[in-house]
Design a protein around this motif. Structure first.
Motif, short mmCIF file in Angstrom:
data_model
loop_
_atom_site.label_atom_id
_atom_site.label_comp_id
_atom_site.label_asym_id
_atom_site.label_seq_id
_atom_site.Cartn_x
_atom_site.Cartn_y
_atom_site.Cartn_z
N TYR A 26 36.03 74.76 141.16
CA TYR A 26 36.97 73.48 141.18
C TYR A 26 36.78 72.28 140.14
O TYR A 26 35.41 72.30 139.80
N THR A 27 37.96 72.16 139.62
CA THR A 27 37.80 71.12 138.51
C THR A 27 37.77 69.68 138.92
O THR A 27 37.16 68.87 138.21
N GLN A 28 38.37 69.30 140.08
CA GLN A 28 38.45 67.98 140.22
C GLN A 28 37.38 67.40 141.40
O GLN A 28 37.03 66.23 141.55
N VAL A 29 36.46 68.47 141.75
CA VAL A 29 35.62 68.00 142.59
C VAL A 29 34.38 68.94 142.05
O VAL A 29 34.62 69.90 141.56
#
Length: 86
Positions: A26-29
């Motif tokens: 995951y890139t946002q978290v």
């Protein structure tokens, strides 16, 4: 990564076994998951325009977040119908 093996027992009856390996970053978290899934499918042509599917399988894996449980068992049924528009 997906690997499948399909066998046509008769013209109308088909069985399949599917293995799937997924890696999610995951890139946002800050989270990284890996899991594997094994799925069995039995498919039968009711008519040339309709098919019924029965499926079931299991999934197991791990996540970098301890609260996320990726282990699961699932099953179900589906009906596919082709309807001509013209």
């Amino acid at each position: 990564f997906t690997l499948s093996l399909t066998y046509g027992a008769t013209r109308d009856l088909r069985t399949s076994v599917i293995y799937q390996l997924d890696v999610d970053d995951y890139t946002q978290v800050s989270r990284f998951d890996t899991y594997q899934q094994i799925l069995g499918i039995v498919s039968y042509n009711l008519t040339p325009e309709s098919r019924i599917n029965l499926f079931g399988g299991t999934r197991f894996g791990r996540s970098s977040i301890s609260q996320v449980n990726l282990n699961d068992t699932f099953y179900g049924a589906g009906l596919n119908v082709s309807v001509p528009l013209f």
